[in-house]
Design an enzyme around this catalytic site. Structure first.
Site, PDB file in Angstrom:
ATOM      1  N   GLU A 224      -8.524 -10.117   8.576  1.00  0.00           N
ATOM      2  CA  GLU A 224      -9.463  -9.981   9.586  1.00  0.00           C
ATOM      3  C   GLU A 224      -9.350  -8.401  10.247  1.00  0.00           C
ATOM      4  O   GLU A 224      -7.924  -8.281  10.420  1.00  0.00           O
ATOM      5  CB  GLU A 224      -9.279 -10.769  10.832  1.00  0.00           C
ATOM      6  CG  GLU A 224     -10.278 -10.556  12.034  1.00  0.00           C
ATOM      7  CD  GLU A 224     -10.432 -11.374  13.199  1.00  0.00           C
ATOM      8  OE1 GLU A 224     -11.376 -11.429  13.857  1.00  0.00           O
ATOM      9  OE2 GLU A 224      -9.667 -12.213  13.315  1.00  0.00           O
TER      10      GLU A 224
ATOM     11  N   ASP B   3     -23.167  -6.603  18.157  1.00  0.00           N
ATOM     12  CA  ASP B   3     -24.053  -6.692  19.197  1.00  0.00           C
ATOM     13  C   ASP B   3     -24.965  -5.375  19.379  1.00  0.00           C
ATOM     14  O   ASP B   3     -25.389  -5.235  20.413  1.00  0.00           O
ATOM     15  CB  ASP B   3     -23.699  -7.422  20.353  1.00  0.00           C
ATOM     16  CG  ASP B   3     -22.581  -6.380  20.876  1.00  0.00           C
ATOM     17  OD1 ASP B   3     -21.963  -5.531  20.203  1.00  0.00           O
ATOM     18  OD2 ASP B   3     -22.181  -6.588  22.159  1.00  0.00           O
TER      19      ASP B   3
ATOM     20  N   ASP C 206     -15.926  -1.133  16.797  1.00  0.00           N
ATOM     21  CA  ASP C 206     -16.447  -0.332  17.753  1.00  0.00           C
ATOM     22  C   ASP C 206     -17.749   0.143  17.240  1.00  0.00           C
ATOM     23  O   ASP C 206     -17.756   0.551  16.129  1.00  0.00           O
ATOM     24  CB  ASP C 206     -15.316   0.894  17.694  1.00  0.00           C
ATOM     25  CG  ASP C 206     -15.424   1.671  18.991  1.00  0.00           C
ATOM     26  OD1 ASP C 206     -16.661   1.749  19.512  1.00  0.00           O
ATOM     27  OD2 ASP C 206     -14.272   2.245  19.713  1.00  0.00           O
TER      28      ASP C 206
END
Length: 261
Positions: A96, A208, A172
């Site tokens: 991850e 998002d 980010d």
């Protein structure tokens, strides 16, 4: 004394990688474009510090830093890690990239005890937060952390083809146009990840920010190593408070899974 007819010759100052702070490449670090921000300094909340004190010796891997770079998020490029030695077994490995406060990591490691999870995270409070989510019992034996900049460390630290999946959830977004060059998902980084996984393995991503989702698809659709597999939600990715805030703010969540050819 130099003779008048003999020009003095000065050694050239080191340039490029020779200016770096590692015995193989020279004396001082180069400026580079970072794909992350160091949020909120390095102080941990009391509960997170307690979790760090309880679990860090077992779960946070002690990696050598570049020469003369104390406090760096880099890893000595000569350092190599064997996942089977780290975890003490042979198991599917999930890497991850940017585990944040550990929601996906802790959930997945709990749900899939037969898999191993290696999280690279530059934000120490996030690592402490993730460990706090493990409670006060025994640490999750299938989780390890490396406090490092994944964009650099993953170029050298792991053997090729070691990963079953790679996850990059909500990196980010660097929303300002002039900062788009800082975004992690680039053609170069896509090649780095492609080297880490076996053919048929998946790189799972989520964001998002709609324009970052478009940029990810553009990069990966053009890359010869990757083929779009799915836009469904990753099976082990939980709904988090961070994600809920994005949805409440009207942002659409995009999930992507690309398969290594």
């Amino acid at each position: 004394m130099t003779r008048p007819d003999t020009p003095s010759v000065r050694p050239e100052a080191p340039t490029g990688h020779q200016a770096h702070g590692h015995p193989a490449v020279g004396p001082r670090p180069l400026a580079r474009t970072r794909s992350f921000t160091r949020r909120g300094g390095r102080m941990l909340k009391d509960s997170h510090q307690a979790a760090w004190d309880r679990y860090a010796d077992a779960l946070v891997l002690d990696v050598p830093r570049p020469h003369g770079a104390d406090g760096s998020t880099g890893v000595d490029p000569a350092h190599r890690m064997d996942p089977e030695e780290v975890f003490g077994r042979t198991a599917p490995l999930v890497i991850e990239i940017g585990s944040g406060s550990g929601d996906a990591l802790v959930h997945a490691a709990t749900e899939q005890p037969g898999w191993d999870f290696l999280a690279l995270e530059v934000w120490r409070p996030g690592i402490g937060h993730a460990m706090a989510k493990m409670g006060k019992g025994e640490p999750l034996t299938n989780v390890r952390f490396v406090e490092a900049d994944a964009a650099l460390a993953l170029q050298t630290i792991l053997p090729p083809g070691c990963a079953h999946e790679v996850w990059t959830f909500f990196p980010d977004p660097w929303p300002k146009t002039r900062h788009h060059k800082r975004r992690l998902v680039s053609a170069e980084f896509a090649s780095t990840v492609a080297d880490l996984v076996r053919p048929g393995s998946l790189w799972r991503l989520a964001t998002d920010w709609a324009d970052y989702a478009d940029a990810m698809r553009t990069v990966l659709d053009r890359h010869t190593a990757w083929e779009l597999e799915s836009t469904e939600r990753a099976p082990l990715r939980p709904l988090t408070r961070f994600e809920r805030r994005g949805i409440e703010a009207g942002r659409h969540i995009t999930d992507l899974a690309y398969r290594r050819g």
